[in-house]
Design a protein around this motif. Structure first.
Motif, mmCIF file in Angstrom:
data_model
loop_
_atom_site.group_PDB
_atom_site.id
_atom_site.type_symbol
_atom_site.label_atom_id
_atom_site.label_comp_id
_atom_site.label_asym_id
_atom_site.label_seq_id
_atom_site.Cartn_x
_atom_site.Cartn_y
_atom_site.Cartn_z
ATOM 1 N N PHE A 123 0.816 -1.213 0.000
ATOM 2 C CA PHE A 123 0.000 0.000 0.000
ATOM 3 C C PHE A 123 0.849 1.263 0.000
ATOM 4 O O PHE A 123 0.351 2.336 -0.370
ATOM 5 C CB PHE A 123 -0.951 -0.013 1.192
ATOM 6 N N GLN B 175 0.763 -0.268 -4.706
ATOM 7 C CA GLN B 175 -0.595 0.166 -5.021
ATOM 8 C C GLN B 175 -0.659 1.566 -5.631
ATOM 9 O O GLN B 175 -1.265 1.743 -6.692
ATOM 10 C CB GLN B 175 -1.490 0.072 -3.778
ATOM 11 N N PRO B 176 -0.029 2.571 -5.028
ATOM 12 C CA PRO B 176 -0.100 3.901 -5.658
ATOM 13 C C PRO B 176 0.567 3.961 -7.028
ATOM 14 O O PRO B 176 0.105 4.683 -7.917
ATOM 15 C CB PRO B 176 0.593 4.818 -4.644
ATOM 16 N N TYR C 236 -7.279 4.411 -3.182
ATOM 17 C CA TYR C 236 -6.663 5.408 -2.309
ATOM 18 C C TYR C 236 -7.322 5.439 -0.935
ATOM 19 O O TYR C 236 -6.656 5.651 0.084
ATOM 20 C CB TYR C 236 -6.713 6.784 -2.970
ATOM 21 N N TRP D 22 -8.602 2.796 0.484
ATOM 22 C CA TRP D 22 -8.072 1.585 1.122
ATOM 23 C C TRP D 22 -6.677 1.866 1.684
ATOM 24 O O TRP D 22 -6.340 1.444 2.791
ATOM 25 C CB TRP D 22 -8.033 0.453 0.101
ATOM 26 N N ARG D 23 -5.897 2.594 0.923
ATOM 27 C CA ARG D 23 -4.558 2.985 1.379
ATOM 28 C C ARG D 23 -4.649 3.813 2.666
ATOM 29 O O ARG D 23 -3.854 3.626 3.600
ATOM 30 C CB ARG D 23 -3.861 3.789 0.270
ATOM 31 N N THR D 24 -5.618 4.697 2.745
ATOM 32 C CA THR D 24 -5.837 5.481 3.960
ATOM 33 C C THR D 24 -6.156 4.582 5.146
ATOM 34 O O THR D 24 -5.628 4.776 6.255
ATOM 35 C CB THR D 24 -6.987 6.493 3.749
ATOM 36 N N LEU E 13 -2.646 2.925 6.047
ATOM 37 C CA LEU E 13 -1.458 3.719 6.390
ATOM 38 C C LEU E 13 -1.729 4.895 7.324
ATOM 39 O O LEU E 13 -0.789 5.415 7.934
ATOM 40 C CB LEU E 13 -0.782 4.220 5.116
#
Length: 281
Positions: A152, A156-157, A183, A185-187, A190
């Motif tokens: 992530f 992913q980005p 994005y 999901w990334r939040t 992380l």
């Protein structure tokens, strides 16, 4: 099983399926899917509950499964829209079509996180959480933590920026996701606030929810930890009244439950855990 096409207030068509029992018990169960998990995964589970008198609804969020556009690149979707528009359209349909039913909602993974994005979540008699948590990387086990940072934080980005969507299926993470879903999901992974960070960006009804919630966690779910589960119930949904159930791997005939496989037909005997919770309500 009847297929439905529902249209959200921002004009996005959603595919849903309605499972009507031969003899209704006057109870309805809505299933909110996990991230990138197609509704077909829940069909056997839904039919099982329908066979026991429940009316059951499954659906795909925008950008997923039968609600996927022909071209994913640049498609407008996010987890916040899943909660505030897609899930909202389902609860609006339920209010209209089944006003006198006792209503329950099962949230699998992100399907529980989006409950706080829709005021209609207050209408459910009881909630069921399966495999869900505040997924902040700091809550995860060491090996999963490393995979999360690499996946992530970097992969992913990069792939999402390159393709205009996240090809999650390349990495064994379910269906490909619209860019902003990825994005979000990334939040969740992380950002230390995790779910609460998404709720800060949208109308937040999470503190309004005061029902009973039955919280299920599988022993072999490598993406889930007790710390993450308790964070969700204490920090995001502090007014819910939780009961917890850890499912041991030994309870599965195949000794395999994980993050998704609770809903596989080979784990059918485990479904009584939820049925017994709701049948006498």
């Amino acid at each position: 099983m009847e297929k439905l096409i529902l249209t959200t207030e921002d004009h996005v068509p959603l595919a849903a399926h309605l499972f009507m029992p031969e003899k209704s018990n006057g109870k309805l169960l809505l299933i909110n899917s996990a991230t990138g998990v197609k509704q077909q995964v829940y069909f056997s589970f839904a039919q099982y509950f329908s066979d026991h008198g429940f009316t059951v609804i499954t659906y795909d969020y925008r950008g997923i499964g039968l609600s996927k556009p022909q071209n994913m690149r640049g498609f407008h979707g996010s987890m916040r829209l899943w909660g505030s528009k897609d899930y909202k359209e389902l609860t609006r349909y339920i209010r209209r079509k089944f006003p006198d039913y006792k209503k329950y909602c099962l949230g699998h993974s992100v399907g529980a996180l989006i409950l706080g994005m829709n005021k209609d979540s207050e209408m459910f008699e009881e909630l069921i959480f399966v495999g869900t948590q505040n997924a902040f990387v700091g809550h995860l086990r060491t090996r999963t933590k490393i995979e999360a940072y690499l996946g992530f934080g970097i992969v992913q980005p990069l792939t999402t920026s390159l393709f205009g969507y996240f090809p999650a299926n390349w990495f064994g993470l379910g269906e490909s996701l619209p860019k902003n879903c990825a994005y979000d999901w990334r939040t969740l992974i992380l950002n230390r606030k995790s779910t609460n960070r998404l709720l800060e960006k949208i109308d937040d009804y999470s503190k309004n929810l005061k029902q009973k919630v039955f919280v299920i966690r599988a022993e072999d779910d490598v993406w889930l930890t007790e710390k993450g589960v308790l964070s969700l119930l204490n920090d995001t949904y502090p007014n819910l009244k939780p009961t917890y159930r850890l499912i041991r791997t030994s309870e599965s005939d195949k000794k395999e439950i994980g993050h998704v496989n609770f809903f596989r037909s080979y784990n059918k005997k485990l479904w009584n855990i939820i049925l017994n919770e709701l049948i006498d309500r």
